[in-house]
Design a protein around this motif. Sequence first.
Motif, PDB file in Angstrom:
ATOM      1  N   UNK A 151       0.860  -1.183   0.000  1.00  0.00           N
ATOM      2  CA  UNK A 151       0.000   0.000   0.000  1.00  0.00           C
ATOM      3  C   UNK A 151       0.894   1.230   0.000  1.00  0.00           C
ATOM      4  N   UNK A 152       0.652   2.138  -0.938  1.00  0.00           N
ATOM      5  CA  UNK A 152       1.532   3.282  -1.133  1.00  0.00           C
ATOM      6  C   UNK A 152       0.793   4.578  -0.801  1.00  0.00           C
ATOM      7  N   UNK A 207       0.801   6.679  -6.355  1.00  0.00           N
ATOM      8  CA  UNK A 207       0.315   6.379  -5.013  1.00  0.00           C
ATOM      9  C   UNK A 207      -1.090   5.758  -5.015  1.00  0.00           C
ATOM     10  N   UNK A 208      -1.406   5.053  -3.923  1.00  0.00           N
ATOM     11  CA  UNK A 208      -2.763   4.522  -3.728  1.00  0.00           C
ATOM     12  C   UNK A 208      -3.668   5.611  -3.162  1.00  0.00           C
ATOM     13  N   UNK A 209      -3.185   6.236  -2.102  1.00  0.00           N
ATOM     14  CA  UNK A 209      -3.973   7.257  -1.406  1.00  0.00           C
ATOM     15  C   UNK A 209      -3.051   8.401  -1.012  1.00  0.00           C
TER      16      UNK A 209
END
Lengths: 210, 210
Positions: A115-116, A176-178
Amino acid sequence: MDKLIVTIDREYGSGGHEVARRLCDRLGLKLYDDEIIEMAAMNTGYMKDYIKYNDETAPQLNIPSVYSGIDTFQTATSNKIQDEEFRIIRRIAEEGNCVIVGRAADYILGDIPHISIFIFAPLVDRIRRKLALIEINGTDPMTEYEMEKKVKQRDKQRRKYYEFYTDNKWGAHVAYDVMINTSRSGINAAVDIIEAYIKGGKGKDLLSDM
Amino acid sequence: MDKLIVTIDREYGSGGHEVARRLCDRLGLKLYDDEIIEMAAMNTGYMKDYIKYNDETAPQLNIPSVYSGIDTFQTATSNKIQDEEFRIIRRIAEEGNCVIVGRAADYILGDIPHISIFIFAPLVDRIRRKLALIEINGTDPMTEYEMEKKVKQRDKQRRKYYEFYTDNKWGAHVAYDVMINTSRSGINAAVDIIEAYIKGGKGKDLLSDM
């Protein structure tokens, strides 16, 4: 995802380290930030302070030349330290259940499910936060002007480092993820967001969840 | 925050509308996306299709000139429609408990407390998602090449619109509270994230939560 691996990149002064720390506390994960410096010191034999000086810093120049007078020794050393940090990051990820702060970890772990996260905040708030932390910690005072210079310089250093070792633009959403604006969320709600994302099992991807 | 107002901007094909819809379902909020077009049609007397054609589109040129032959009527109409949409967005926000999709709502509501979300995904996944939706809905088929052109063109249109009416770069993190990559999260986990953020009361801000 078998093992939980979270990478957190962050603008200087945005509270990214604090988000990582509270996330680890809440979910029982291992935190790796300056811990990586200590591990690199153990493995390379360089002093911790020397590694810290080169940490998250792009080599000053990467074209060695006897004519240019460029310090190729510095460049080679910097690359060697980064290589060791990247090896450490991959070894940490094998263990899993960890949060890795900075050091282009999202890119270094590109082929490993993780998770990034990117943490950011407007410049003016990051300057104020860093000045407030100086007051709390009783460290050497700085003027607002000096702090602005420092924050910008550290962002620039992180950007150059990230873009030297990766194909992406630092802070551009594609990597990025979030991404979370702590100036709007605060630290705890940022942790809430990441926790909700993890507990949702990251959901399905876009193409299986229409 | 007395009234809950969420704005969701989104790259074309990233599932932003679907995130908004499910968020509204889950929290009992009112959804405003193409509903804004219908309201603008009622208020201006223009046909819905004509408003849709001008919706989220920057005026083609904003320097009227009798010499240039530029269609100043089109420009004036486009501005009039956008003005009406912005008035509607501010009226919707006064009522509160709503999710507003697109139309630079985050900027139009700059002085009104709200949560500003950006939904994105890599281009290749957005193309595939839009092609899959065509198959599901049985609408006119398109080649991958045609869809790529369409997705890029719609993104470009939204970017130009956003940057014409605001001071910010479309999709640059500084304008948003939280940005979510639905290609990594899927739609439901994106809704989880926004729900966690809302239920955390948005937390404190960066400077009161160190």
